[in-house]
Design a protein around this motif. Structure first.
Motif, PDB file in Angstrom:
ATOM      1  N   ASP A  85       0.915  -1.300  -0.332  1.00 44.11           N
ATOM      2  CA  ASP A  85       0.253  -0.052  -0.332  1.00 44.11           C
ATOM      3  C   ASP A  85       0.628   0.973  -0.099  1.00 44.11           C
ATOM      4  O   ASP A  85       0.495   2.303  -0.527  1.00 44.11           O
ATOM      5  CB  ASP A  85      -1.058   0.032   1.266  1.00 44.11           C
ATOM      6  CG  ASP A  85      -2.350  -1.253   0.945  1.00 44.11           C
ATOM      7  OD1 ASP A  85      -2.617  -1.453  -0.081  1.00 44.11           O
ATOM      8  OD2 ASP A  85      -2.603  -1.550   1.862  1.00 44.11           O
ATOM      9  N   TRP A  86       1.855   1.275   1.365  1.00 39.13           N
ATOM     10  CA  TRP A  86       2.950   2.463   0.837  1.00 39.13           C
ATOM     11  C   TRP A  86       3.668   2.364   0.037  1.00 39.13           C
ATOM     12  O   TRP A  86       4.051   3.678  -0.461  1.00 39.13           O
ATOM     13  CB  TRP A  86       3.455   2.303   2.039  1.00 39.13           C
ATOM     14  CG  TRP A  86       4.087   1.934   2.752  1.00 39.13           C
ATOM     15  CD1 TRP A  86       3.936   0.405   3.749  1.00 39.13           C
ATOM     16  CD2 TRP A  86       5.486   1.690   2.319  1.00 39.13           C
ATOM     17  NE1 TRP A  86       4.826  -0.017   4.003  1.00 39.13           N
ATOM     18  CE2 TRP A  86       5.866   0.081   2.855  1.00 39.13           C
ATOM     19  CE3 TRP A  86       5.799   1.889   1.568  1.00 39.13           C
ATOM     20  CZ2 TRP A  86       7.493  -0.240   2.830  1.00 39.13           C
ATOM     21  CZ3 TRP A  86       7.765   1.426   1.470  1.00 39.13           C
ATOM     22  CH2 TRP A  86       8.464   0.775   2.382  1.00 39.13           C
ATOM     23  N   ASP A  90      -0.123   6.906  -5.117  1.00 35.58           N
ATOM     24  CA  ASP A  90      -0.994   7.068  -5.560  1.00 35.58           C
ATOM     25  C   ASP A  90      -1.349   8.098  -7.145  1.00 35.58           C
ATOM     26  O   ASP A  90      -0.084   8.809  -6.959  1.00 35.58           O
ATOM     27  CB  ASP A  90      -2.170   8.759  -5.073  1.00 35.58           C
ATOM     28  CG  ASP A  90      -3.130   7.718  -3.726  1.00 35.58           C
ATOM     29  OD1 ASP A  90      -3.177   6.759  -3.569  1.00 35.58           O
ATOM     30  OD2 ASP A  90      -3.197   8.644  -2.639  1.00 35.58           O
ATOM     31  N   GLN A  93      -0.778   4.066 -12.750  1.00 36.40           N
ATOM     32  CA  GLN A  93      -1.271   3.466 -13.609  1.00 36.40           C
ATOM     33  C   GLN A  93      -1.266   1.827 -14.096  1.00 36.40           C
ATOM     34  O   GLN A  93      -2.644   1.573 -14.753  1.00 36.40           O
ATOM     35  CB  GLN A  93      -1.529   4.324 -15.022  1.00 36.40           C
ATOM     36  CG  GLN A  93      -2.323   6.177 -14.611  1.00 36.40           C
ATOM     37  CD  GLN A  93      -1.653   7.152 -15.841  1.00 36.40           C
ATOM     38  OE1 GLN A  93      -0.526   7.563 -15.608  1.00 36.40           O
ATOM     39  NE2 GLN A  93      -2.502   6.548 -16.524  1.00 36.40           N
ATOM     40  N   ARG A 123      -6.448  -5.313  -4.309  1.00 36.06           N
ATOM     41  CA  ARG A 123      -6.045  -4.521  -3.893  1.00 36.06           C
ATOM     42  C   ARG A 123      -5.379  -3.183  -4.841  1.00 36.06           C
ATOM     43  O   ARG A 123      -6.294  -2.299  -4.751  1.00 36.06           O
ATOM     44  CB  ARG A 123      -4.479  -4.328  -3.194  1.00 36.06           C
ATOM     45  CG  ARG A 123      -5.345  -5.208  -1.125  1.00 36.06           C
ATOM     46  CD  ARG A 123      -3.678  -4.556  -0.112  1.00 36.06           C
ATOM     47  NE  ARG A 123      -4.523  -5.677   0.581  1.00 36.06           N
ATOM     48  CZ  ARG A 123      -3.402  -5.500   2.309  1.00 36.06           C
ATOM     49  NH1 ARG A 123      -2.440  -4.625   1.984  1.00 36.06           N
ATOM     50  NH2 ARG A 123      -3.578  -6.471   3.343  1.00 36.06           N
ATOM     51  N   LEU A 124      -4.806  -4.327  -5.923  1.00 33.49           N
ATOM     52  CA  LEU A 124      -4.532  -2.894  -6.744  1.00 33.49           C
ATOM     53  C   LEU A 124      -5.837  -2.399  -7.925  1.00 33.49           C
ATOM     54  O   LEU A 124      -5.934  -1.993  -7.950  1.00 33.49           O
ATOM     55  CB  LEU A 124      -3.102  -3.149  -7.440  1.00 33.49           C
ATOM     56  CG  LEU A 124      -2.209  -3.387  -6.903  1.00 33.49           C
ATOM     57  CD1 LEU A 124      -0.437  -4.510  -7.657  1.00 33.49           C
ATOM     58  CD2 LEU A 124      -1.282  -2.465  -6.574  1.00 33.49           C
ATOM     59  N   LYS A 125      -5.756  -3.487  -8.111  1.00 34.73           N
ATOM     60  CA  LYS A 125      -7.024  -3.146  -8.933  1.00 34.73           C
ATOM     61  C   LYS A 125      -8.451  -3.010  -8.217  1.00 34.73           C
ATOM     62  O   LYS A 125      -9.666  -1.990  -8.799  1.00 34.73           O
ATOM     63  CB  LYS A 125      -8.253  -4.478  -8.985  1.00 34.73           C
ATOM     64  CG  LYS A 125      -7.475  -5.157 -10.426  1.00 34.73           C
ATOM     65  CD  LYS A 125      -7.626  -6.890 -10.729  1.00 34.73           C
ATOM     66  CE  LYS A 125      -8.908  -6.705 -11.885  1.00 34.73           C
ATOM     67  NZ  LYS A 125      -9.304  -7.582 -11.652  1.00 34.73           N
ATOM     68  N   GLU A 126      -8.554  -2.808  -7.422  1.00 31.46           N
ATOM     69  CA  GLU A 126      -9.746  -2.224  -5.971  1.00 31.46           C
ATOM     70  C   GLU A 126      -9.110  -0.441  -5.964  1.00 31.46           C
ATOM     71  O   GLU A 126     -10.424   0.414  -6.048  1.00 31.46           O
ATOM     72  CB  GLU A 126      -9.772  -2.404  -4.638  1.00 31.46           C
ATOM     73  CG  GLU A 126     -10.126  -3.881  -4.681  1.00 31.46           C
ATOM     74  CD  GLU A 126     -10.007  -4.169  -2.612  1.00 31.46           C
ATOM     75  OE1 GLU A 126     -11.037  -5.325  -2.204  1.00 31.46           O
ATOM     76  OE2 GLU A 126      -9.408  -3.839  -2.019  1.00 31.46           O
ATOM     77  N   ARG A 127      -7.575  -0.200  -6.293  1.00 30.95           N
ATOM     78  CA  ARG A 127      -7.285   1.284  -6.523  1.00 30.95           C
ATOM     79  C   ARG A 127      -7.471   1.508  -7.545  1.00 30.95           C
ATOM     80  O   ARG A 127      -7.182   2.752  -8.217  1.00 30.95           O
ATOM     81  CB  ARG A 127      -6.005   1.477  -5.677  1.00 30.95           C
ATOM     82  CG  ARG A 127      -6.120   0.584  -4.202  1.00 30.95           C
ATOM     83  CD  ARG A 127      -4.628   1.250  -3.515  1.00 30.95           C
ATOM     84  NE  ARG A 127      -4.164   2.913  -3.893  1.00 30.95           N
ATOM     85  CZ  ARG A 127      -2.794   2.332  -4.013  1.00 30.95           C
ATOM     86  NH1 ARG A 127      -1.731   1.855  -4.079  1.00 30.95           N
ATOM     87  NH2 ARG A 127      -1.914   3.655  -4.229  1.00 30.95           N
ATOM     88  N   GLY A 128      -7.600   0.908  -8.703  1.00 36.39           N
ATOM     89  CA  GLY A 128      -7.872   1.427  -9.689  1.00 36.39           C
ATOM     90  C   GLY A 128      -6.396   1.541 -11.199  1.00 36.39           C
ATOM     91  O   GLY A 128      -6.318   1.734 -11.913  1.00 36.39           O
ATOM     92  N   ILE A 129      -6.296   0.439 -10.209  1.00 37.14           N
ATOM     93  CA  ILE A 129      -4.383   0.467 -10.454  1.00 37.14           C
ATOM     94  C   ILE A 129      -4.575  -1.376 -11.809  1.00 37.14           C
ATOM     95  O   ILE A 129      -4.880  -2.530 -10.644  1.00 37.14           O
ATOM     96  CB  ILE A 129      -3.567  -0.005  -9.506  1.00 37.14           C
ATOM     97  CG1 ILE A 129      -3.339   1.703  -9.037  1.00 37.14           C
ATOM     98  CG2 ILE A 129      -2.009   0.020 -10.563  1.00 37.14           C
ATOM     99  CD1 ILE A 129      -2.107   1.707  -7.621  1.00 37.14           C
TER     100      ILE A 129
END
Length: 214
Positions: A85-86, A90, A93, A123-129
C-alpha cells in the motif's frame, strides 16, 4: 479595431486550448515495477535496473511513460504484501508485479505464494491500478512436485483476475552464464538488456491497454 481585437482574443484562446491539449497528451503514463532483487537491480548501478532500462526502451519506441523502481532485494510475496500500500503511490496507473522467486528458493508453500499474490492483485485493482503479472519458475532443485504446484500459480491468478501474464521474468537469461552475475542467479547489465527486449512487446501491449482505458 473591435473586430481585430476580438479576432486576436479568439486566436490566443485557440492557441491556449491547443497547448493545453498537447500538454495533456504529453503527460506520461505512470508505472511501478514492484518486485524483489530481480526488479531492484541487485549489485548493479541504479541506471542498469530493469525499470530504468524498460522505461528507456519504451520511450525509444515513442511511449511517454515513467516507471518507478519499487524492487526490494530479498523480498518474498509476504514482504511485498506488507509494503504494497505504501510502496505504490496514488496516481500510479499500472504495476508490473514480479514476486515469488524468493518464495521458491525458501521452499515456501506455493499456496501461500498464491494467496499473497492474489491479495496484492485484488488490492491494486480496488485502487483502479492495472497489473501486468510477471511469472517465475521454481528452481530444479525443489523437485517436480513442488515445481508443478508453484509454476501453475501465475497462470491461475492471471486467469482469475483477467490480467495480462508475462510467463517468465528471467526469459532469455536463466541458462546463459554470460548474462548473469557470478552468483548464477541474478542478471548482469547485459542480462537486464536481454530481459527488457524480451518483455518489450508485452509491456507495449500493457501500455496500449492503459491508454485505451483512459
Amino acid at each position: 479595431m473591435a473586430f481585430k481585437a476580438t479576432l486576436g482574443f479568439l486566436t490566443a484562446l485557440a492557441i491556449t486550448a491547443l497547448l493545453s491539449v498537447g500538454a495533456a497528451r504529453a503527460e506520461p503514463v505512470k508505472l511501478v515495477g514492484f518486485g524483489d532483487s530481480l526488479m531492484a537491480g541487485y549489485q548493479l548501478p541504479a541506471g542498469d535496473a530493469f525499470p530504468v532500462k524498460l522505461e528507456a526502451a519504451l520511450r525509444a519506441k515513442g511511449h511517454e511513460v515513467e516507471i518507478a523502481n519499487a524492487g526490494v532485494s530479498g523480498d518474498t510475496t509476504s514482504g511485498g504484501l506488507a509494503r504494497l500500500d505504501w510502496s505504490i503511490p496514488d496516481g500510479t496507473q499500472g504495476v508490473i508485479l514480479e514476486l515469488g522467486a524468493n518464495d521458491a528458493l525458501r521452499g515456501i508453500a506455493p499456496e501461500e505464494t498464491e494467496r499473497n499474490l492474489d491479495t496484492m492483485i485484488t488490492r491494486l485493482k480496488e485502487r483502479g491500478i492495472a497489473v501486468l503479472l510477471a511469472g517465475m519458475l521454481a528452481p530444479p532443485n525443489m523437485g517436480p512436485e513442488y515445481a508443478e504446484r508453484f509454476n501453475a500459480v501465475y497462470g491461475k491468478l492471471a486467469e482469475k483476475h483477467e490480467v495480462p501474464l508475462y510467463p517468465f521474468f528471467l526469459e532469455g537469461v536463466v541458462t546463459k552464464a554470460d548474462l548473469q552475475l557470478e552468483d548464477g542467479m541474478h542478471p548482469n547489465a547485459k542480462g537486464v538488456d536481454a530481459m527488457v527486449q524480451a518483455m518489450l512487446p508485452a509491456a507495449e501491449r500493457f501500455l496500449t491497454s492503459l491508454k485505451a482505458g483512459e
